[in-house]
Design an enzyme around this catalytic site. Structure first.
Site, PDB file in Angstrom:
ATOM      1  CG  ASN A 249     -14.011  54.121 -18.792  1.00  0.00           C
ATOM      2  OD1 ASN A 249     -14.092  54.441 -17.745  1.00  0.00           O
ATOM      3  ND2 ASN A 249     -15.087  53.586 -19.735  1.00  0.00           N
ATOM      4  CD1 TRP A 250      -8.243  53.418 -15.320  1.00  0.00           C
ATOM      5  CD2 TRP A 250      -8.001  54.535 -13.477  1.00  0.00           C
ATOM      6  NE1 TRP A 250      -7.067  53.875 -15.276  1.00  0.00           N
ATOM      7  CE2 TRP A 250      -6.702  54.531 -14.149  1.00  0.00           C
ATOM      8  CE3 TRP A 250      -8.052  55.369 -12.107  1.00  0.00           C
ATOM      9  CZ2 TRP A 250      -5.700  55.035 -13.743  1.00  0.00           C
ATOM     10  CZ3 TRP A 250      -6.949  55.794 -11.699  1.00  0.00           C
ATOM     11  CH2 TRP A 250      -5.883  55.612 -12.578  1.00  0.00           C
ATOM     12  CE  LYS A 251     -15.457  50.134 -18.845  1.00  0.00           C
ATOM     13  NZ  LYS A 251     -16.001  49.007 -19.610  1.00  0.00           N
TER      14      LYS A 251
ATOM     15  CG  HIS B 272     -18.976  53.774 -21.555  1.00  0.00           C
ATOM     16  ND1 HIS B 272     -19.411  52.468 -21.294  1.00  0.00           N
ATOM     17  CD2 HIS B 272     -17.756  53.277 -21.933  1.00  0.00           C
ATOM     18  CE1 HIS B 272     -18.609  51.523 -21.392  1.00  0.00           C
ATOM     19  NE2 HIS B 272     -17.549  51.860 -21.994  1.00  0.00           N
TER      20      HIS B 272
ATOM     21  CD  GLU C  65     -19.479  49.456 -18.832  1.00  0.00           C
ATOM     22  OE1 GLU C  65     -19.071  50.506 -18.144  1.00  0.00           O
ATOM     23  OE2 GLU C  65     -18.880  48.818 -19.654  1.00  0.00           O
TER      24      GLU C  65
ATOM     25  CD  GLU D 290     -15.835  51.703 -25.504  1.00  0.00           C
ATOM     26  OE1 GLU D 290     -14.958  51.591 -25.320  1.00  0.00           O
ATOM     27  OE2 GLU D 290     -16.973  52.254 -24.831  1.00  0.00           O
TER      28      GLU D 290
ATOM     29  N   GLY E 245     -15.606  44.295 -22.243  1.00  0.00           N
ATOM     30  CA  GLY E 245     -15.451  43.564 -21.023  1.00  0.00           C
ATOM     31  C   GLY E 245     -15.665  41.965 -21.314  1.00  0.00           C
TER      32      GLY E 245
ATOM     33  CB  SER F 260     -11.905  42.905 -25.248  1.00  0.00           C
ATOM     34  OG  SER F 260     -12.976  42.513 -24.642  1.00  0.00           O
TER      35      SER F 260
ATOM     36  N   GLY G  91     -10.775  49.594 -21.190  1.00  0.00           N
ATOM     37  CA  GLY G  91     -11.436  49.351 -19.949  1.00  0.00           C
ATOM     38  C   GLY G  91     -10.538  48.420 -19.141  1.00  0.00           C
ATOM     39  N   GLY G  92     -10.816  47.347 -18.948  1.00  0.00           N
ATOM     40  CA  GLY G  92      -9.865  46.215 -18.373  1.00  0.00           C
ATOM     41  C   GLY G  92      -8.555  46.356 -18.234  1.00  0.00           C
TER      42      GLY G  92
HETATM   43  P1  PGA Z   1     -13.083  46.815 -21.960  1.00  0.00           P
HETATM   44  O1  PGA Z   1     -13.809  48.195 -21.980  1.00  0.00           O
HETATM   45  O2  PGA Z   1     -11.662  47.336 -22.502  1.00  0.00           O
HETATM   46  O3  PGA Z   1     -13.016  46.355 -20.657  1.00  0.00           O
HETATM   47  O4  PGA Z   1     -13.633  45.796 -22.906  1.00  0.00           O
HETATM   48  C1  PGA Z   1     -13.872  49.005 -22.655  1.00  0.00           C
HETATM   49  C2  PGA Z   1     -14.631  50.272 -22.541  1.00  0.00           C
HETATM   50  O5  PGA Z   1     -15.767  50.159 -22.208  1.00  0.00           O
HETATM   51  O6  PGA Z   1     -14.350  51.532 -22.591  1.00  0.00           O
END
Ligand code: PGA
Length: 252
Positions: free
Chosen positions: A9-11, A96, A98, A166, A172, A212, A233-234
């Site tokens: 997930n490149w956000k 998600h 966010e 999640e 993050g 993470s 994510g990251g």
């Molecule tokens: P993260 O994000 O790996 O940066 O913690 C995961 C996500 O939000 O899908």
């Protein structure tokens, strides 16, 4: 046997050019013939088409980060399932944390989106997870159960659905849930699905962990009996890290 699924997930990261380059790196490092597990990448809407032309015909699935539940209309800033399908997406992330935290998504809007995307044949990744306050208050199980129940309300057939657990406190932040903490909630989610849809359906459901995930902890997480892959994510912004995580899923 459930096929593991890992999605990057490149956000809100990467321009079209940067996304194209990252997709090329992922594909080159993964190898065109990769088949060890299901893999997807979710660029921004702006880069969907460019990334689609890089990964088209490869084993990497084009994934959208969000969708709207109407086909068309006066919804400024939104993109519909019809549009993301036409752009080549096979998968979509819905709900998600966010989106829930910053853009007002609720279990009921998540439900509308899941219904729409599933009825159009997309592979839906429905995200659930508790905040730090909820975990500390001891209501993780209650929160996650109602996210699952309300997100799936009125949906009789969940074939192909993926749920991503999640924990918001692990996204993050560098704080990964321990494999035991994650497994406990994954097991709970599967139990909720047993109650709603029966054993056979629950045993087919894939439940990803997200929060993470890194090359250093991926193998331990993916070795747990109810963890069927990851939403990354990251670490998905670096091709080598993402591919290492995908390979850990393929080997576990
Ligand atoms: P993260 O994000 O790996 O940066 O913690 C995961 C996500 O939000 O899908």
């Amino acid at each position: 046997m459930r096929t593991k699924i890992v999605v990057g997930n490149w956000k809100m990261n990467n321009t079209i050019a940067e996304s194209t380059q990252l997709a090329q790196e992922v594909l080159a490092q993964l190898g065109e013939g990769f088949s060890g597990c299901e893999v997807g990448i979710a660029p921004t809407f702006l880069a969907i088409q460019a990334v689609g032309s890089v990964i088209g015909g490869s084993p990497v699935q084009l994934t959208a980060q969000n969708c709207h539940y109407e086909n068309d209309g006066a919804f400024t800033g939104e993109v519909s399932v019809r549009m993301i399908k036409a752009a080549g997406c096979s998968h979509v992330i819905i709900g998600h944390s966010e989106r829930r935290q910053y853009f007002g998504e609720t279990n009921s809007t998540v439900n509308l989106k899941v219904k729409k995307a599933m009825s159009e044949g997309l592979t839906v990744i429905m995200c659930v997870g508790e905040t730090l306050e909820e975990r500390e208050a001891g209501v993780t199980g209650a929160v996650v159960s109602s996210q699952v129940r309300e997100g799936l309300e009125g949906i009789d057939d969940i074939t192909g659905l993926v749920i991503a657990y999640e924990p918001v406190w692990a996204i993050g932040t560098g704080k990964t849930a321990s494999s035991a903490q994650a497994e406990e909630v994954h097991d709970l989610i599967r139990t909720v699905i047993v109650k709603l849809y029966g054993e056979a359906v629950a045993s087919e459901l894939r439940i990803q962990y997200g929060g993470s995930v890194k090359p250093s902890n991926a193998a331990e997480l993916f070795a747990m009996p109810n963890i069927d892959g990851g939403l990354i994510g990251g670490a998905s912004l670096n091709a080598a890290d993402f591919v290492a995580i995908v390979k850990a899923a393929a080997e576990n």
